[in-house]
Design an enzyme around this catalytic site. Structure first.
Site, PDB file in Angstrom:
ATOM      1  N   GLU A 215     -13.022 -95.433   0.833  1.00 54.41           N
ATOM      2  CA  GLU A 215     -12.380 -96.572   1.493  1.00 54.41           C
ATOM      3  C   GLU A 215     -10.894 -96.659   1.125  1.00 54.41           C
ATOM      4  O   GLU A 215     -10.059 -97.025   1.948  1.00 54.41           O
ATOM      5  CB  GLU A 215     -13.105 -97.861   1.108  1.00 54.41           C
ATOM      6  CG  GLU A 215     -14.522 -97.896   1.671  1.00 54.41           C
ATOM      7  CD  GLU A 215     -15.247 -99.155   1.263  1.00 54.41           C
ATOM      8  OE1 GLU A 215     -15.849 -99.150   0.178  1.00 54.41           O
ATOM      9  OE2 GLU A 215     -15.184-100.151   1.999  1.00 54.41           O
TER      10      GLU A 215
ATOM     11  N   GLU B 172     -23.307 -97.144   0.187  1.00 49.71           N
ATOM     12  CA  GLU B 172     -23.603 -98.580   0.044  1.00 49.71           C
ATOM     13  C   GLU B 172     -24.978 -99.010   0.562  1.00 49.71           C
ATOM     14  O   GLU B 172     -25.698 -99.720  -0.145  1.00 49.71           O
ATOM     15  CB  GLU B 172     -22.492 -99.428   0.695  1.00 49.71           C
ATOM     16  CG  GLU B 172     -21.244 -99.561  -0.151  1.00 49.71           C
ATOM     17  CD  GLU B 172     -20.277 -98.408  -0.017  1.00 49.71           C
ATOM     18  OE1 GLU B 172     -20.625 -97.401   0.646  1.00 49.71           O
ATOM     19  OE2 GLU B 172     -19.166 -98.501  -0.564  1.00 49.71           O
TER      20      GLU B 172
HETATM   21  N1  COA Z   1     -19.705 -95.665 -11.777  1.00 47.30           N
HETATM   22  C1  COA Z   1     -19.715 -95.470 -13.108  1.00 47.30           C
HETATM   23  N2  COA Z   1     -19.887 -94.263 -13.693  1.00 47.30           N
HETATM   24  C2  COA Z   1     -20.044 -93.212 -12.867  1.00 47.30           C
HETATM   25  C3  COA Z   1     -20.030 -93.338 -11.466  1.00 47.30           C
HETATM   26  C4  COA Z   1     -19.836 -94.637 -10.914  1.00 47.30           C
HETATM   27  N3  COA Z   1     -19.795 -94.847  -9.603  1.00 47.30           N
HETATM   28  N4  COA Z   1     -20.222 -92.116 -10.923  1.00 47.30           N
HETATM   29  C5  COA Z   1     -20.333 -91.267 -11.953  1.00 47.30           C
HETATM   30  N5  COA Z   1     -20.232 -91.915 -13.117  1.00 47.30           N
HETATM   31  C6  COA Z   1     -20.305 -91.350 -14.478  1.00 47.30           C
HETATM   32  C7  COA Z   1     -21.730 -90.935 -14.827  1.00 47.30           C
HETATM   33  O1  COA Z   1     -22.473 -92.051 -15.291  1.00 47.30           O
HETATM   34  C8  COA Z   1     -21.494 -89.904 -15.905  1.00 47.30           C
HETATM   35  O2  COA Z   1     -21.182 -90.573 -17.099  1.00 47.30           O
HETATM   36  P1  COA Z   1     -21.823 -90.029 -18.518  1.00 47.30           P
HETATM   37  O3  COA Z   1     -21.242 -88.638 -18.675  1.00 47.30           O
HETATM   38  O4  COA Z   1     -21.304 -91.004 -19.521  1.00 47.30           O
HETATM   39  O5  COA Z   1     -23.290 -90.022 -18.330  1.00 47.30           O
HETATM   40  C9  COA Z   1     -20.187 -89.235 -15.439  1.00 47.30           C
HETATM   41  O6  COA Z   1     -19.566 -90.149 -14.523  1.00 47.30           O
HETATM   42  C10 COA Z   1     -20.424 -87.920 -14.715  1.00 47.30           C
HETATM   43  O7  COA Z   1     -21.335 -88.181 -13.650  1.00 47.30           O
HETATM   44  P2  COA Z   1     -22.678 -87.312 -13.421  1.00 47.30           P
HETATM   45  O8  COA Z   1     -23.645 -88.165 -12.664  1.00 47.30           O
HETATM   46  O9  COA Z   1     -23.139 -86.728 -14.723  1.00 47.30           O
HETATM   47  O10 COA Z   1     -22.104 -86.154 -12.498  1.00 47.30           O
HETATM   48  P3  COA Z   1     -22.924 -85.328 -11.419  1.00 47.30           P
HETATM   49  O11 COA Z   1     -21.992 -84.249 -10.979  1.00 47.30           O
HETATM   50  O12 COA Z   1     -24.249 -84.927 -11.939  1.00 47.30           O
HETATM   51  O13 COA Z   1     -23.171 -86.349 -10.204  1.00 47.30           O
HETATM   52  C11 COA Z   1     -22.517 -88.000  -8.571  1.00 47.30           C
HETATM   53  C12 COA Z   1     -22.071 -86.873  -9.514  1.00 47.30           C
HETATM   54  C13 COA Z   1     -21.266 -88.553  -7.897  1.00 47.30           C
HETATM   55  C14 COA Z   1     -23.495 -87.452  -7.536  1.00 47.30           C
HETATM   56  C15 COA Z   1     -23.247 -89.090  -9.380  1.00 47.30           C
HETATM   57  O14 COA Z   1     -22.459 -89.383 -10.520  1.00 47.30           O
HETATM   58  C16 COA Z   1     -23.435 -90.363  -8.603  1.00 47.30           C
HETATM   59  O15 COA Z   1     -24.323 -90.441  -7.758  1.00 47.30           O
HETATM   60  N6  COA Z   1     -22.589 -91.393  -8.870  1.00 47.30           N
HETATM   61  C17 COA Z   1     -22.703 -92.690  -8.223  1.00 47.30           C
HETATM   62  C18 COA Z   1     -22.050 -92.682  -6.860  1.00 47.30           C
HETATM   63  C19 COA Z   1     -22.168 -94.043  -6.240  1.00 47.30           C
HETATM   64  O16 COA Z   1     -23.239 -94.472  -5.853  1.00 47.30           O
HETATM   65  N7  COA Z   1     -21.038 -94.766  -6.204  1.00 47.30           N
HETATM   66  C20 COA Z   1     -21.003 -96.161  -5.816  1.00 47.30           C
HETATM   67  C21 COA Z   1     -20.725 -96.310  -4.380  1.00 47.30           C
HETATM   68  S1  COA Z   1     -20.808 -98.012  -3.890  1.00 47.30           S
END
Ligand code: COA
Length: 242
Positions: free
Chosen positions: A115, A135
């Protein structure tokens, strides 16, 4: 030297460079980032030395993985978490800047990250970029303008497909849908953004600002009103440069 904690702000020769800088959390958008972006965008708007802005993310994996889910999930309720974001109109600040803003995106570009990019003017992506608005899967709808900016960028049908399905797009699909202007190898991303910023900066700064205004304000007008706006801005530019 940046005085911020979760962004880095640098100004070089008329180009403002903002780095989202929480690489260990994939540059997730938290309240601190909200406040720092709000402050820096206000400064950019009023700074006559800044002519073009580049926005990008630190680290290898992400431009921005969306709203910080740890803050979101520990808030008393999703509603309160959302309201906290509305206390600063960061998106309004992005859209209120009449200087071109280039988003240079790599890796994850999710939720508020996408966004934010939609509030920018020109979007460059590296081949590894992945785009999505997760979302609805979280039981919420976009709150940083995505439901409005996405259809205005890629059209109603494509936007509804992306918004309702929650599916992610590859960089190439994002380019085909005109969500991003250009896709390039990762190593070229920042150099290309810089090159584009310099090219824009080589033009008369007021002409650039009036041109952006003509396009942005004109999109909400009829063609006749838009033509009037263009003529008015053109006259103003001529009188100022005389
Ligand atoms: N908020 C807070 N922390 C986040 C985050 C978010 N939106 N997205 C990733 N992180 C953090 C993870 O918790 C992890 O922290 P840690 O190392 O302390 O455990 C770190 O970033 C790395 O993320 P990780 O999930 O290990 O990487 P990945 O490559 O396996 O997966 C994603 C990447 C983006 C697929 C996954 O992190 C994810 O689904 N994130 C959430 C995305 C989301 O729903 N965003 C909100 C939209 S409204």
């Amino acid at each position: 030297m940046s005085v911020f904690e979760v962004i880095i702000y640098e100004k070089r020769d008329g180009i403002a460079d903002i780095t989202l800088n929480r690489p260990r959390a994939l540059n997730a958008y938290n309240l601190r980032m909200r406040d720092e972006l709000y402050e820096v965008l206000g400064a950019i708007k009023d700074d006559p030395e800044v002519e073009v802005v580049i926005l990008h993310g630190a680290g290898e994996k992400a431009f921005c993985a969306g709203a910080d889910l740890t803050e979101f999930l520990t808030a008393p309720s999703p509603v309160i978490a959302r309201q906290a974001r509305f206390e600063r109109d960061v998106w309004g600040r992005f859209l209120g800047i009449d200087k071109p803003i280039i988003a240079a995106m790599h890796g994850y570009v999710l939720g508020s990250g996408l966004e934010m990019a939609l509030c920018c003017d020109i979007r460059l992506a590296s081949e590894d970029a992945r785009f999505g608005l997760p979302e609805p899967g979280l039981g919420i709808i976009p709150a940083a303008g995505g439901s409005q900016t996405l259809p205005r960028t890629i059209g109603r049908a494509a936007a509804l497909d992306v918004l309702l399905s929650g599916r992610w797009l590859t960089a190439e699909e994002a380019r085909r849908l005109k969500l991003v202007n250009r896709v390039m190898p990762r190593t070229d991303l920042l150099p290309e953004a810089e090159k584009l910023a310099k090219k824009i900066k080589s033009h008369h700064p007021l002409a650039v600002r009036y041109l952006k205004q003509a396009v942005m304000r004109g999109l909400d007008l009829t063609l006749a009103e838009g033509l009037e706006l263009e003529a008015e801005l053109g006259r103003r530019l001529m009188s100022l440069s005389r």
